[in-house]
Scaffold this motif. Structure first.
Motif, PDB file in Angstrom:
ATOM      1  N   VAL A  49       4.546   7.447   7.423  1.00  0.00           N
ATOM      2  CA  VAL A  49       3.523   6.514   6.953  1.00  0.00           C
ATOM      3  C   VAL A  49       3.983   5.078   7.179  1.00  0.00           C
ATOM      4  O   VAL A  49       3.191   4.216   7.567  1.00  0.00           O
ATOM      5  CB  VAL A  49       3.219   6.765   5.462  1.00  0.00           C
ATOM      6  CG1 VAL A  49       2.315   5.687   4.904  1.00  0.00           C
ATOM      7  CG2 VAL A  49       2.578   8.126   5.292  1.00  0.00           C
ATOM      8  N   ILE A  50       5.269   4.843   6.958  1.00  0.00           N
ATOM      9  CA  ILE A  50       5.767   3.478   7.177  1.00  0.00           C
ATOM     10  C   ILE A  50       5.659   3.108   8.653  1.00  0.00           C
ATOM     11  O   ILE A  50       5.236   1.992   8.998  1.00  0.00           O
ATOM     12  CB  ILE A  50       7.209   3.350   6.654  1.00  0.00           C
ATOM     13  CG1 ILE A  50       7.183   3.450   5.129  1.00  0.00           C
ATOM     14  CG2 ILE A  50       7.828   2.030   7.074  1.00  0.00           C
ATOM     15  CD1 ILE A  50       8.519   3.485   4.467  1.00  0.00           C
ATOM     16  N   ILE A 103       0.833  -1.204   0.000  1.00  0.00           N
ATOM     17  CA  ILE A 103       0.000   0.000   0.000  1.00  0.00           C
ATOM     18  C   ILE A 103       0.868   1.254   0.000  1.00  0.00           C
ATOM     19  O   ILE A 103       0.539   2.250  -0.644  1.00  0.00           O
ATOM     20  CB  ILE A 103      -0.999  -0.018   1.178  1.00  0.00           C
ATOM     21  CG1 ILE A 103      -2.362   0.415   0.679  1.00  0.00           C
ATOM     22  CG2 ILE A 103      -0.601   0.926   2.291  1.00  0.00           C
ATOM     23  CD1 ILE A 103      -3.467   0.196   1.652  1.00  0.00           C
ATOM     24  N   VAL A 104       1.996   1.210   0.697  1.00  0.00           N
ATOM     25  CA  VAL A 104       2.889   2.362   0.659  1.00  0.00           C
ATOM     26  C   VAL A 104       3.333   2.607  -0.779  1.00  0.00           C
ATOM     27  O   VAL A 104       3.287   3.734  -1.285  1.00  0.00           O
ATOM     28  CB  VAL A 104       4.126   2.132   1.552  1.00  0.00           C
ATOM     29  CG1 VAL A 104       5.013   3.352   1.532  1.00  0.00           C
ATOM     30  CG2 VAL A 104       3.715   1.821   2.955  1.00  0.00           C
ATOM     31  N   ILE A 115       2.175   2.243   9.282  1.00  0.00           N
ATOM     32  CA  ILE A 115       1.793   0.959   8.728  1.00  0.00           C
ATOM     33  C   ILE A 115       2.317  -0.187   9.592  1.00  0.00           C
ATOM     34  O   ILE A 115       1.610  -1.164   9.852  1.00  0.00           O
ATOM     35  CB  ILE A 115       2.291   0.891   7.284  1.00  0.00           C
ATOM     36  CG1 ILE A 115       1.178   1.376   6.385  1.00  0.00           C
ATOM     37  CG2 ILE A 115       2.707  -0.500   6.907  1.00  0.00           C
ATOM     38  CD1 ILE A 115       1.572   1.632   5.007  1.00  0.00           C
ATOM     39  N   PHE A 133      -2.794   8.302   5.330  1.00  0.00           N
ATOM     40  CA  PHE A 133      -1.503   7.852   4.794  1.00  0.00           C
ATOM     41  C   PHE A 133      -1.210   8.540   3.464  1.00  0.00           C
ATOM     42  O   PHE A 133      -0.074   8.935   3.190  1.00  0.00           O
ATOM     43  CB  PHE A 133      -1.503   6.334   4.613  1.00  0.00           C
ATOM     44  CG  PHE A 133      -1.430   5.570   5.909  1.00  0.00           C
ATOM     45  CD1 PHE A 133      -1.039   6.209   7.088  1.00  0.00           C
ATOM     46  CD2 PHE A 133      -1.737   4.221   5.971  1.00  0.00           C
ATOM     47  CE1 PHE A 133      -0.973   5.519   8.280  1.00  0.00           C
ATOM     48  CE2 PHE A 133      -1.666   3.521   7.162  1.00  0.00           C
ATOM     49  CZ  PHE A 133      -1.291   4.171   8.311  1.00  0.00           C
ATOM     50  N   ALA A 134      -2.258   8.674   2.628  1.00  0.00           N
ATOM     51  CA  ALA A 134      -2.055   9.328   1.336  1.00  0.00           C
ATOM     52  C   ALA A 134      -1.572  10.756   1.554  1.00  0.00           C
ATOM     53  O   ALA A 134      -0.652  11.223   0.872  1.00  0.00           O
ATOM     54  CB  ALA A 134      -3.345   9.305   0.524  1.00  0.00           C
ATOM     55  N   VAL A 183       2.090  10.654   2.564  1.00  0.00           N
ATOM     56  CA  VAL A 183       3.003  10.387   1.449  1.00  0.00           C
ATOM     57  C   VAL A 183       3.123  11.629   0.570  1.00  0.00           C
ATOM     58  O   VAL A 183       4.209  11.992   0.119  1.00  0.00           O
ATOM     59  CB  VAL A 183       2.507   9.184   0.621  1.00  0.00           C
ATOM     60  CG1 VAL A 183       3.322   9.045  -0.641  1.00  0.00           C
ATOM     61  CG2 VAL A 183       2.600   7.915   1.434  1.00  0.00           C
ATOM     62  N   ILE A 188      -6.302   5.126   4.912  1.00  0.00           N
ATOM     63  CA  ILE A 188      -5.692   5.324   3.591  1.00  0.00           C
ATOM     64  C   ILE A 188      -5.584   6.815   3.290  1.00  0.00           C
ATOM     65  O   ILE A 188      -4.570   7.277   2.775  1.00  0.00           O
ATOM     66  CB  ILE A 188      -6.528   4.633   2.498  1.00  0.00           C
ATOM     67  CG1 ILE A 188      -6.605   3.151   2.751  1.00  0.00           C
ATOM     68  CG2 ILE A 188      -5.940   4.903   1.121  1.00  0.00           C
ATOM     69  CD1 ILE A 188      -5.399   2.384   2.364  1.00  0.00           C
ATOM     70  N   LEU A 204       0.563   4.183  -2.800  1.00  0.00           N
ATOM     71  CA  LEU A 204       0.357   5.611  -2.532  1.00  0.00           C
ATOM     72  C   LEU A 204       1.470   6.438  -3.161  1.00  0.00           C
ATOM     73  O   LEU A 204       1.228   7.513  -3.717  1.00  0.00           O
ATOM     74  CB  LEU A 204       0.287   5.865  -1.025  1.00  0.00           C
ATOM     75  CG  LEU A 204      -0.966   5.324  -0.339  1.00  0.00           C
ATOM     76  CD1 LEU A 204      -0.888   5.524   1.160  1.00  0.00           C
ATOM     77  CD2 LEU A 204      -2.205   6.007  -0.886  1.00  0.00           C
ATOM     78  N   VAL A 205       2.685   5.933  -3.084  1.00  0.00           N
ATOM     79  CA  VAL A 205       3.796   6.654  -3.706  1.00  0.00           C
ATOM     80  C   VAL A 205       3.576   6.754  -5.215  1.00  0.00           C
ATOM     81  O   VAL A 205       3.772   7.810  -5.823  1.00  0.00           O
ATOM     82  CB  VAL A 205       5.125   5.950  -3.385  1.00  0.00           C
ATOM     83  CG1 VAL A 205       6.250   6.565  -4.185  1.00  0.00           C
ATOM     84  CG2 VAL A 205       5.428   6.044  -1.911  1.00  0.00           C
ATOM     85  N   THR A 213       6.952   9.980   4.022  1.00  0.00           N
ATOM     86  CA  THR A 213       6.810   8.544   3.785  1.00  0.00           C
ATOM     87  C   THR A 213       7.281   7.739   4.981  1.00  0.00           C
ATOM     88  O   THR A 213       6.688   6.719   5.312  1.00  0.00           O
ATOM     89  CB  THR A 213       7.590   8.142   2.527  1.00  0.00           C
ATOM     90  OG1 THR A 213       7.264   9.062   1.494  1.00  0.00           O
ATOM     91  CG2 THR A 213       7.224   6.749   2.073  1.00  0.00           C
TER      92      THR A 213
END
Lengths: 504, 482
Positions: free
Chosen positions: B407-408, A188-189, B411, B395-396, B399, B392, A192-193, B404
């Motif tokens: 976000v990691i 999912i990361v 996650i 997180f979006a 990012v 989501i 999104l990237v 990022t």
């Protein structure tokens, strides 16, 4: 094509799940009837989609439906099938239908087969899973693909933990869920990237995969993000060394769930890895294909070898699944026409074959209460029908000509040979090992003298079981004898992938 | 002076006040065994107020009214609707609380606290903001310690009071420093003055730190989270639910408005601090949740972790970031209230709160088990429930803002979440009651619970599937922050 057939296929199981939950718990037969009717309708619709695609000679994405879901972020409910996904939709229909059939079971003083404890909840969760699987195969929108992907993952936990084999179910269910969840969130990361990189490159805010294909990701970007995305999904495809959850999960799961798990869910991972990883990041795929090929060939040989030494029938099938899914990944890693076509057919063929294996193993276990190969024997006398089914499955597994396994494996090896001939040689060792353990086990389980412990109280399978077995065998034989019912279709899907890969 | 617009801007608050008056007048005349009907009155009244506000209280172009004390915009409006929804549900859940439900004061306190929260969401002035925060907090101190006969509840109330007053004093100190440097308490004027560059970065930094103490307490982020598990465990369950949802969301409303509007020029530094706090909060909350055996404490730690996820949207400091925070809170409020509602419904019948007591619950009441499953899966971030989409979006946004790494971290934390949420569900679905037949121990739901839980369940699923309208509202709320 205005009739929203793909939405109906996808959402029907969800509706059925809600309907079943509304029914009184003690009306078990009615619940099962609703489940069976739903599964039958879905199978027919999926078959119809498949035949239309095949007979009308369709190419590219067909049966497209688009509903704007959240325009502000470019999320749409976009469904469509191509030559790659149409067989998998059909496969899901088949496994769903046969899974319901064999879960019906029977319950009397001699035997308690199938699902007898809370069938209402069982079928409801199973159908949530099925709906999620359909959704992934038909989604052309990355967000929705993820949405359905996650829906397909979580019911597994409950299905295994509640109805599974009492000794390992908690451990296996949690292990499986964690593995799959880790895989999916890693990708999912990446997704999104990709989404924001596309926005930077093209100014389009969209999760539409057909648009993302032309997002123009730079080589470096693809190089970095291909691995997380591909491997994240491939975890569910059982890629070595992340395959560990899979045999444990198979063993602990109740029969129908094992069928779903090996037959369909693992395809889900492979399919998503192909669709998102290879098709959207083709440059990355080219740069990393050596790694995928290495992992896949290890899975093929190692899986076969581990399957060879197992004494538990379900573990044996579980590891043989790892081996066969390794072939699918091997096909992907060739990135050429033969390999990808073979992988496409293998996904279908293996799905049907494993479903059959698990179904028969479940039937045997329900009646003998053991899955240990040394404790079994002489099953052919009491369950002749199941024996024939198992042997046909064995032929498919070994890649015998005349069965679907051959149609699938032969192009894969051809494709691999074109890229790296010695990989094909190494991988072909698995064919011999597979043949060895399949033959040995068929001899021991079905044709050796029956142990005294089993003598006298093992009965035959039910009519519904026989219908399930015949359905599964039917598809394996038809494809084996008439490859034209599937291969040209998959080839048309592969053309699209090759176009993205730069017309290799 | 008193234009229709001003009236519209505080319409919900006027009506809430009226509802409080009605309650105070009517309730003493009821017989003791009828007093739980105050819950119906509160919930029904709030429902009507929500409809009236939606019809007549919608903001147009954002304006400051009442001498710049109140900002009349979509951000505030959206949050007000959320708070009123949460309070209405809490009132329904409170009704059948054995000890608190029969007493009208509980509902009055709830409504007064709601009033404060509504004002928190719209305050455009630091003085107003402080008053609003105190109005929201003081009734909650009392509610947390409402069960006088119960030591844990008294402890919860007292602990909450002590932590709350200390942190809010520190925050007040920060406010007074701002006034000293900038010469104004108006948040919107502050932005201009700070933009002129009269305040050094170091000073701004320390002021922000002071304010963060107070707000960090409200939204329970690390290192101001210590009170949460004890207070949630001790206070009456519906109150704990209210604390963990509406009260937290009110804190976030303040965070969003204050940081986005007043301190945009210092964004690079405070986003970094908040990013660190967010990572810490998620990790600490989730790690400590693993070993919990009491379901209320589990939910307390999980709600700490969720504040961390929501902060990612604040850290992103963008239109999408703000919208995603608002969306996240909407999904979270529905989900967590559902979770606390199930806990309340369960403990009302059984009097038990430990996770192990939930063994066999799916056989005792399949629907309640299903609702718990929905709530927990939504907290995990699984579709088709609200938590998935909300996560989501956050997180979006993260990012997009090049966070990022955060976000990691988020996650990785969700993975921990999967473990302990599913672990709790294992008891509900997998285990059996020891030595008992579940058939003989059903868990009946009263009508108020059935209504509240059904509405929440529907909300959780709707937010997670038909998310377009919710997102466009969140987006509208976030639109005027720049």
């Amino acid at each position: 094509m205005n009739f929203p057939i793909l939405s109906i296929i996808t959402f029907l199981p969800f509706v059925a799940a809600v309907v079943m939950l509304m029914m009184p718990a003690e009306r078990k037969t009615e619940v099962r009837a609703v489940a069976l009717a739903t599964a039958a309708i879905d199978l027919l619709l999926a078959g119809w989609v498949y035949l239309q695609y095949l007979l009308r000679g369709m190419t590219g994405y067909q049966f497209i439906e688009t509903y704007n879901w959240l325009p502000a972020l470019g999320i749409s409910l976009k469904f469509g099938v191509d030559g790659m996904s149409a067989p998998l939709v059909l496969l899901t229909g088949i496994v769903m239908f046969t899974g319901v059939l064999i879960s019906w079971g029977e319950n009397n003083e001699h035997v308690s087969a199938g699902i007898q404890d809370r069938p209402r909840e069982f079928f409801a969760f199973l159908f949530l899973l099925a709906g999620g699987v359909f959704g992934v195969f038909v989604s052309l929108d990355l967000f929705m693909l993820f949405f359905f992907y996650e829906i397909a993952v979580f019911p597994m936990y409950l299905l295994i933990a509640i109805w599974g084999w009492i000794k390992t179910r908690e451990y296996a269910a949690m292990k499986l869920t964690l593995y799959l969840f880790i895989g999916s969130v890693v990708s999912i990361v990446g997704v999104l990237v990709m989404y924001w990189a596309q926005y930077q490159n093209t100014g389009v805010l969209s999760f539409d995969m057909l648009q993302m294909e032309s997002a123009g990701f730079s080589s470096t970007f693809q190089y970095i993000w291909f691995l997380p995305v591909f491997l994240g999904f491939a975890v569910l495809g059982g890629i070595w060394p992340f395959h560990n959850w899979s045999p444990d999960g198979h063993v602990a799961a109740p029969t129908a769930v094992s069928m779903f798990h090996a037959g369909v869910l693992m395809k889900l991972g492979a399919f998503a890895a192909l669709r998102v990883g290879v098709m959207l990041l083709p440059e990355g795929a080219k740069q990393w294909s050596w790694l995928i090929m290495t992992l896949a060939v290890i899975a093929v040989v190692y899986g076969a070898y581990i399957a060879f030494v197992q004494t538990d029938l379900k573990y044996m099938i579980g590891f043989s699944s790892v081996s066969h899914m390794g072939l699918v990944m091997l096909g992907f890693s060739t990135l050429n026409q033969n390999g990808l076509t073979g992988a496409g057919v293998q996904m279908f063929s293996h799905g049907v074959m494993t479903a059959l294996f698990f179904a028969i193993t479940g039937m045997i276990y329900d009646r003998t209460h053991t899955r240990m190969i040394p404790e079994l024997g002489g099953i052919a006398k009491v369950m002749p029908f199941a024996t024939i089914g198992f042997i046909i499955g064995g032929f498919v597994s070994m890649g015998m000509p005349g069965f679907s396994g051959f149609i699938a494996e032969f192009p894969i090896f051809m494709g691999v040979w074109r890229e790296q001939w010695f990989v094909a040689v190494i991988a072909s060792i698995s064919i011999i090992i597979t043949a060895a353990y399949i033959m040995m086990n068929i001899r021991k389980v079905f044709f050796s003298p029956m142990p005294v412990t089993l003598e006298g109280h093992v009965g035959d399978i039910t009519v519904l079981d026989k219908v399930a077995i015949s359905t599964l065998c039917f598809f394996m034989i038809v494809i084996g004898l008439f490859p034209a019912v599937m291969v040209p279709m998959v080839e048309r899907g592969v053309e699209n992938i090759l176009r993205l890969l730069g017309g290799a | 002076m008193f234009t229709p617009q001003i009236f519209a801007s505080i319409l919900p608050e006027i009506l809430i006040l009226a509802l409080v008056m009605i309650l105070l007048v009517v309730e003493p005349f009821w017989k003791v065994d009828q007093r739980r009907n105050a819950g119906w009155l509160t919930a029904g009244g709030l429902f009507i107020i929500m409809i009236v506000s939606l019809l007549f209280g919608q903001p147009g172009e954002p304006t400051s009214v009442l001498g710049g004390m109140i900002r009349f915009d979509w951000l505030g409006f959206f949050f007000k609707i959320l708070f009123m929804f949460a309070a209405a549900v809490t009132a329904l859940l409170l009704m059948d609380h054995e000890k608190a439900g029969q007493r009208g004061e509980a509902y009055v306190l709830l409504l007064v606290s709601l009033l404060g929260m509504n004002l928190m969401a719209v305050s455009a002035d630091l003085v107003m903001l402080y008053l609003a925060i105190e109005t929201a907090s003081i009734p909650l101190y009392i509610l947390a310690g409402f069960l006088l006969a119960d030591d844990r509840s008294t402890e919860a109330g007292f602990k909450y009071l002590l932590f709350g007053t200390v942190t809010s004093t520190v925050m007040l100190y920060g406010f007074s420093l701002i006034f000293g440097f900038a010469g104004t308490t108006n948040i919107y004027k502050l932005a201009e003055i700070l933009a002129a560059g009269n305040l050094s970065a170091l000073l701004a930094f320390s002021v922000l730190a002071l304010i963060l103490v107070g707000i960090g307490f409200k939204i329970a982020i690390v290192p101001f989270q210590f009170w949460a598990p004890d207070v949630y465990e001790g206070s009456p369950t519906p109150v704990a639910g209210f604390l963990s949802t509406a009260s937290k969301a009110a804190g976030f409303a303040v965070v969003v408005r204050l940081f986005f509007v007043a301190f945009p020029d210092f964004a690079p530094s405070w986003t970094l601090i908040l990013a660190a706090l967010s990572a810490l909060t998620m990790t600490v909350g989730n790690l400590l949740a693993i070993s919990q055996t009491n379901v209320k404490r589990l939910l307390a730690y999980s709600s700490i972790a969720h504040a961390g996820y929501a902060l990612i949207g604040v850290v992103a400091f963008s239109q999408l970031g703000a919208a995603s925070v608002v969306f996240y809170l909407a999904a979270y409020i529905a989900t967590n209230l559902l979770a606390f509602g199930v806990v309340m419904a369960f403990s009302r019948v059984t009097g038990l709160d430990d996770i192990k007591d939930y063994a066999g619950m799916s056989r005792r009441n399949p629907w309640l088990a299903l609702m718990m499953l929905a709530a927990f899966l939504s907290l995990t971030g699984m579709p088709p429930f609200g938590g998935f989409v909300a996560k989501i979006f956050v997180f979006a946004a993260g990012v997009q803002a090049n966070y990022t790494w955060l976000v990691i971290v988020g996650i990785l934390n969700s993975i921990i979440g999967v473990y302990y949420y599913l672990n709790a569900m294992k008891y509900v679905y997998l285990y059996r009651m020891p030595n008992e037949d579940e058939e003989n121990h059903p868990i009946p739901l009263t009508r108020s619970y059935a209504i509240a839980l059904a509405v929440l369940m529907l909300g959780v699923i709707l937010i997670g599937t038909v998310f377009a309208p919710w997102f466009s509202w969140s987006d509208a709320a976030a639109l005027n922050l720049y």
